[in-house]
Design a protein around this motif. Structure first.
Motif, PDB file in Angstrom:
ATOM      1  N   ALA A 128       0.814  -1.213   0.000  1.00 57.70           N
ATOM      2  CA  ALA A 128       0.000   0.000   0.000  1.00 57.70           C
ATOM      3  C   ALA A 128       0.848   1.265   0.000  1.00 57.70           C
ATOM      4  CB  ALA A 128      -0.937   0.004   1.204  1.00 57.70           C
ATOM      5  N   THR A 129       2.131   1.122   0.279  1.00 62.22           N
ATOM      6  CA  THR A 129       3.032   2.275   0.254  1.00 62.22           C
ATOM      7  C   THR A 129       3.321   2.725  -1.170  1.00 62.22           C
ATOM      8  OG1 THR A 129       4.081   1.405   2.256  1.00 62.22           O
ATOM      9  CG2 THR A 129       5.274   3.112   1.065  1.00 62.22           C
ATOM     10  N   GLY A 130       3.284   1.802  -2.113  1.00 62.80           N
ATOM     11  CA  GLY A 130       3.717   2.121  -3.468  1.00 62.80           C
ATOM     12  C   GLY A 130       5.236   2.084  -3.544  1.00 62.80           C
ATOM     13  N   PRO A 131       5.825   2.393  -4.697  1.00 61.62           N
ATOM     14  CA  PRO A 131       7.288   2.425  -4.825  1.00 61.62           C
ATOM     15  C   PRO A 131       7.872   3.508  -3.910  1.00 61.62           C
ATOM     16  CG  PRO A 131       6.221   2.474  -6.975  1.00 61.62           C
ATOM     17  CD  PRO A 131       5.155   2.712  -5.968  1.00 61.62           C
ATOM     18  N   PHE A 132       9.045   3.243  -3.354  1.00 59.14           N
ATOM     19  CA  PHE A 132       9.661   4.235  -2.478  1.00 59.14           C
ATOM     20  C   PHE A 132      11.156   4.007  -2.384  1.00 59.14           C
ATOM     21  CE2 PHE A 132       8.458   0.692   0.222  1.00 59.14           C
ATOM     22  CZ  PHE A 132       9.537   0.513   1.083  1.00 59.14           C
ATOM     23  N   TYR A 133      11.845   5.025  -1.927  1.00 61.78           N
ATOM     24  CA  TYR A 133      13.279   4.958  -1.678  1.00 61.78           C
ATOM     25  C   TYR A 133      13.515   5.201  -0.203  1.00 61.78           C
ATOM     26  CZ  TYR A 133      18.225   6.329  -1.539  1.00 61.78           C
ATOM     27  OH  TYR A 133      19.562   6.417  -1.219  1.00 61.78           O
ATOM     28  N   CYS A 134      14.350   4.378   0.405  1.00 61.48           N
ATOM     29  CA  CYS A 134      14.706   4.549   1.818  1.00 61.48           C
ATOM     30  C   CYS A 134      16.139   5.046   1.898  1.00 61.48           C
ATOM     31  CB  CYS A 134      14.560   3.227   2.567  1.00 61.48           C
ATOM     32  SG  CYS A 134      15.194   3.295   4.264  1.00 61.48           S
ATOM     33  N   PRO A 135      16.349   6.288   2.332  1.00 61.08           N
ATOM     34  CA  PRO A 135      17.720   6.811   2.405  1.00 61.08           C
ATOM     35  C   PRO A 135      18.580   6.108   3.451  1.00 61.08           C
ATOM     36  CG  PRO A 135      16.147   8.395   3.314  1.00 61.08           C
ATOM     37  CD  PRO A 135      15.342   7.306   2.678  1.00 61.08           C
ATOM     38  N   ALA A 136      17.936   5.535   4.484  1.00 58.26           N
ATOM     39  CA  ALA A 136      18.714   4.906   5.553  1.00 58.26           C
ATOM     40  C   ALA A 136      19.496   3.696   5.059  1.00 58.26           C
ATOM     41  CB  ALA A 136      17.790   4.500   6.699  1.00 58.26           C
ATOM     42  N   ASP A 137      18.920   2.934   4.126  1.00 58.94           N
ATOM     43  CA  ASP A 137      19.642   1.779   3.593  1.00 58.94           C
ATOM     44  C   ASP A 137      20.002   1.927   2.114  1.00 58.94           C
ATOM     45  OD1 ASP A 137      17.210   1.339   2.332  1.00 58.94           O
ATOM     46  OD2 ASP A 137      16.629  -0.329   3.627  1.00 58.94           O
ATOM     47  N   LYS A 138      19.756   3.131   1.564  1.00 58.78           N
ATOM     48  CA  LYS A 138      20.098   3.440   0.176  1.00 58.78           C
ATOM     49  C   LYS A 138      19.538   2.386  -0.776  1.00 58.78           C
ATOM     50  CE  LYS A 138      24.279   6.038   1.375  1.00 58.78           C
ATOM     51  NZ  LYS A 138      25.746   6.178   1.215  1.00 58.78           N
ATOM     52  N   THR A 139      18.246   2.118  -0.598  1.00 57.29           N
ATOM     53  CA  THR A 139      17.587   1.066  -1.370  1.00 57.29           C
ATOM     54  C   THR A 139      16.264   1.567  -1.923  1.00 57.29           C
ATOM     55  OG1 THR A 139      18.591  -0.655   0.017  1.00 57.29           O
ATOM     56  CG2 THR A 139      16.665  -1.294  -1.281  1.00 57.29           C
ATOM     57  N   ALA A 140      15.998   1.235  -3.189  1.00 61.08           N
ATOM     58  CA  ALA A 140      14.708   1.520  -3.813  1.00 61.08           C
ATOM     59  C   ALA A 140      13.854   0.263  -3.758  1.00 61.08           C
ATOM     60  CB  ALA A 140      14.903   1.967  -5.251  1.00 61.08           C
ATOM     61  N   TYR A 141      12.583   0.426  -3.412  1.00 60.52           N
ATOM     62  CA  TYR A 141      11.676  -0.708  -3.222  1.00 60.52           C
ATOM     63  C   TYR A 141      10.517  -0.607  -4.210  1.00 60.52           C
ATOM     64  CZ  TYR A 141      14.113  -1.531   1.205  1.00 60.52           C
ATOM     65  OH  TYR A 141      15.071  -1.791   2.151  1.00 60.52           O
ATOM     66  N   PHE A 142      10.195  -1.749  -4.850  1.00 58.39           N
ATOM     67  CA  PHE A 142       9.123  -1.770  -5.842  1.00 58.39           C
ATOM     68  C   PHE A 142       8.284  -3.038  -5.690  1.00 58.39           C
ATOM     69  CE2 PHE A 142      12.765   0.402  -7.706  1.00 58.39           C
ATOM     70  CZ  PHE A 142      12.209   1.610  -8.116  1.00 58.39           C
ATOM     71  N   ASP A 143       6.965  -2.868  -5.648  1.00 51.97           N
ATOM     72  CA  ASP A 143       6.035  -3.974  -5.820  1.00 51.97           C
ATOM     73  C   ASP A 143       5.487  -3.850  -7.237  1.00 51.97           C
ATOM     74  OD1 ASP A 143       3.874  -5.699  -5.985  1.00 51.97           O
ATOM     75  OD2 ASP A 143       3.263  -5.390  -3.910  1.00 51.97           O
ATOM     76  N   PRO A 144       5.759  -4.816  -8.126  1.00 54.02           N
ATOM     77  CA  PRO A 144       5.326  -4.695  -9.527  1.00 54.02           C
ATOM     78  C   PRO A 144       3.820  -4.518  -9.697  1.00 54.02           C
ATOM     79  CG  PRO A 144       6.919  -6.480  -9.285  1.00 54.02           C
ATOM     80  CD  PRO A 144       6.539  -6.036  -7.897  1.00 54.02           C
ATOM     81  N   ASP A 145       3.018  -4.951  -8.719  1.00 55.63           N
ATOM     82  CA  ASP A 145       1.569  -4.771  -8.826  1.00 55.63           C
ATOM     83  C   ASP A 145       1.177  -3.296  -8.884  1.00 55.63           C
ATOM     84  OD1 ASP A 145       0.993  -7.444  -8.903  1.00 55.63           O
ATOM     85  OD2 ASP A 145       0.440  -7.617  -6.789  1.00 55.63           O
ATOM     86  N   PHE A 146       2.082  -2.417  -8.442  1.00 61.87           N
ATOM     87  CA  PHE A 146       1.767  -0.990  -8.458  1.00 61.87           C
ATOM     88  C   PHE A 146       1.468  -0.491  -9.863  1.00 61.87           C
ATOM     89  CE2 PHE A 146       3.212   3.424  -9.045  1.00 61.87           C
ATOM     90  CZ  PHE A 146       2.337   4.068  -8.176  1.00 61.87           C
ATOM     91  N   PHE A 147       2.090  -1.085 -10.866  1.00 61.77           N
ATOM     92  CA  PHE A 147       1.867  -0.611 -12.230  1.00 61.77           C
ATOM     93  C   PHE A 147       0.407  -0.779 -12.653  1.00 61.77           C
ATOM     94  CE2 PHE A 147       6.545  -1.813 -12.812  1.00 61.77           C
ATOM     95  CZ  PHE A 147       6.971  -0.517 -12.558  1.00 61.77           C
ATOM     96  N   GLU A 148      -0.224  -1.850 -12.196  1.00 63.10           N
ATOM     97  CA  GLU A 148      -1.645  -2.038 -12.491  1.00 63.10           C
ATOM     98  C   GLU A 148      -2.469  -0.978 -11.769  1.00 63.10           C
ATOM     99  OE1 GLU A 148      -3.040  -6.025 -11.863  1.00 63.10           O
ATOM    100  OE2 GLU A 148      -1.107  -6.885 -12.435  1.00 63.10           O
ATOM    101  N   THR A 149      -2.136  -0.718 -10.528  1.00 65.97           N
ATOM    102  CA  THR A 149      -2.848   0.295  -9.763  1.00 65.97           C
ATOM    103  C   THR A 149      -2.680   1.671 -10.388  1.00 65.97           C
ATOM    104  OG1 THR A 149      -2.525  -0.966  -7.739  1.00 65.97           O
ATOM    105  CG2 THR A 149      -3.066   1.361  -7.481  1.00 65.97           C
ATOM    106  N   LEU A 150      -1.491   1.949 -10.893  1.00 70.15           N
ATOM    107  CA  LEU A 150      -1.210   3.232 -11.509  1.00 70.15           C
ATOM    108  C   LEU A 150      -2.137   3.487 -12.696  1.00 70.15           C
ATOM    109  CD1 LEU A 150       0.675   5.694 -11.397  1.00 70.15           C
ATOM    110  CD2 LEU A 150       2.254   4.451 -12.886  1.00 70.15           C
TER     111      LEU A 150
END
Length: 288
Positions: A128-150
């Motif tokens: 439910a967060t959608g794609p995001f970047y976390c500066p604390a661990d320098k990592t980008a996170y993606f759930d591919p299902d977001f593209f359908e929601t988009l």
């Protein structure tokens, strides 16, 4: 937009994560999505806002393992055939080849492709967060299902529109390296000229810069020549995730965190047309 060439992709910085319990983003949850992504960038545990959990260890491990296997099988051909996981991987390959040519000292982020829920250096998050970047661990996170929601939110299902989402999150990594994220954190998280809006519009602009260069010679993974239709799909998507679009009639700019539909489209276009990261300084103007 498809990638040129063929063959396997570099998956060294991409891994699987998450599992169970997250679910897809509800159409009515757009405001929650925006608030949670800002929380991640501004150092707040999104679980404190969303009540997000991490799922069971077994389901998380099983999901991560399945995604790792999927990632390992990715090729340019699969990305071009519409495989969302492989399209994410291919875009990260392109980004990590383009940005060192534009920025001294660039170091690639990690990328985690997850399903359901995931633990991050910024706290627990869900789909439910959608794609995001976390500066604390320098990592980008993606759930591919977001593209359908988009698409349900009014965005484009075109390849470049999906690649723009990935490039935007990598834009946040560039900002983390340059210090722009820290600067944004000092200027507040809400309002039409807040640090959050400036950070998000700059990330849109940096995504445009990548698109300008991504088809250039010398890159192992590069885009085919972009068409007006490709760019129109990105503009459609940028507008679909503007604060005023998501909040609807009566949207109050004092509550904005990402910028309006027109602002998001304009700053992507600024980056794409000029191809110069220096033109993306959203902190040097109040004409956002």
């Amino acid at each position: 937009m498809t990638f040129q060439g063929s063959g396997p992709l570099d998956t060294g910085n991409v891994s699987g994560g998450g599992g169970g319990g997250g679910g897809r983003i509800a159409l009515g949850g757009g405001v929650g999505l925006i608030v949670t992504v800002v929380a991640l960038l501004f150092g707040i545990n999104p679980g404190d806002i969303m009540g997000g959990g991490t799922g069971s260890t077994d389901s998380t491990s099983a999901s991560a393992s399945a995604i790792d296997q999927h990632v390992a099988s990715c090729t340019i051909e699969k990305a071009n055939q519409g495989d969302a996981v492989c399209r994410i991987v291919a875009t990260t390959n392109s980004l990590d080849q383009v940005w060192p040519s534009l920025m001294n000292g660039y170091t690639p982020p990690k990328t985690v492709i997850f399903s359901g829920s995931v633990n991050t250096g910024c706290g627990a998050a869900t789909s439910a967060t959608g794609p995001f970047y976390c500066p604390a661990d320098k990592t980008a996170y993606f759930d591919p299902d977001f593209f359908e929601t988009l698409v349900q939110m009014g965005g484009s299902n075109g390849p470049l529109a999906q690649e723009y989402v990935v490039a935007h999150e990598y834009g946040h990594h560039v900002q983390n390296l340059t210090g722009a994220l820290r600067k944004g954190q000092q200027l507040g998280s809400q309002g039409p000229r807040s640090g959050s809006v400036r950070v998000e519009l700059q990330a849109d602009c940096l995504a445009g810069v990548w698109a300008n260069h991504a088809g250039g010679a010398g890159y192992d993974v590069r885009l085919q020549q972009l068409t007006p239709q490709d760019i129109a799909g990105v503009i459609q998507t940028a507008k679909a995730i503007g604060d005023d679009t998501i909040q609807g009639a009566g949207s109050n700019p004092e509550g904005w965190t990402h910028g309006s539909a027109q602002q998001r489209a304009r700053w992507f276009s600024t980056g794409y047309q000029g191809g110069d990261p220096k033109r993306c300084d959203t902190f040097a103007t109040n004409d956002l």
